[in-house]
Enzyme design. Structure first.
Site: not given
Length: 147
Positions: A9, A15, A120
């Site tokens: 990520c 994440r 996100d």
């Protein structure tokens, strides 16, 4: 032979460490190895973001031992599959590719639904929603690569 999977990520504090933790928990006895990294270097050496750790802990995942690192060109040699959380991450990973043929995919490629990225939660604040999507996608990933 162990299949090695890297989740990527932006900063490696929400994440991708969540995906690593979820995958480890759901993999059972399968011969798989997981890691995570970020495309940016802002959080190197830091643990996952506290709200992500709390949300993961509430679902039974312990992310406390994970530490952020940055994705490197060597990861194309070290992993059999690299999984990005969104298209921007995928583009940043591809820029490091060189001549490697290691596949790079989006985590949502393994979802049963219309999702095209994992939002996100560092910016949205929806850590539970991100985790639910990561769980669903990871189950699909595990079905696909190691039934």
């Amino acid at each position: 032979m162990t299949t090695r999977i890297l989740f990527v990520c932006l900063g490696n504090i929400c994440r991708s460490p969540a995906a690593e933790g979820v995958a480890r928990a759901l993999a059972g006895g399968r011969d798989l190895r997981f890691d995570s990294a970020g495309t940016g270097d802002w959080h190197l050496g830091h643990p996952p973001h506290p709200p992500m750790q709390a949300a993961a802990r509430a679902r039974g995942y312990d992310l406390s031992r994970l530490r952020a690192r940055q994705v490197t060109p060597a990861d194309f040699d070290d992993f059999d599959l690299i999984i990005a959380m969104d298209a921007d991450n995928l583009d940043a990973i591809e820029a490091l590719r060189g001549g490697s043929d290691t596949p790079v995919r989006l985590l949502t490629d393994y979802a049963e639904g219309p999702e095209d990225h994992v939002p996100d939660p560092y910016f949205t604040g929806d850590f539970d929603g991100a985790l639910a999507l990561i769980e669903r996608c990871t189950r699909g990933l595990l079905r696909d690569i190691a039934p």
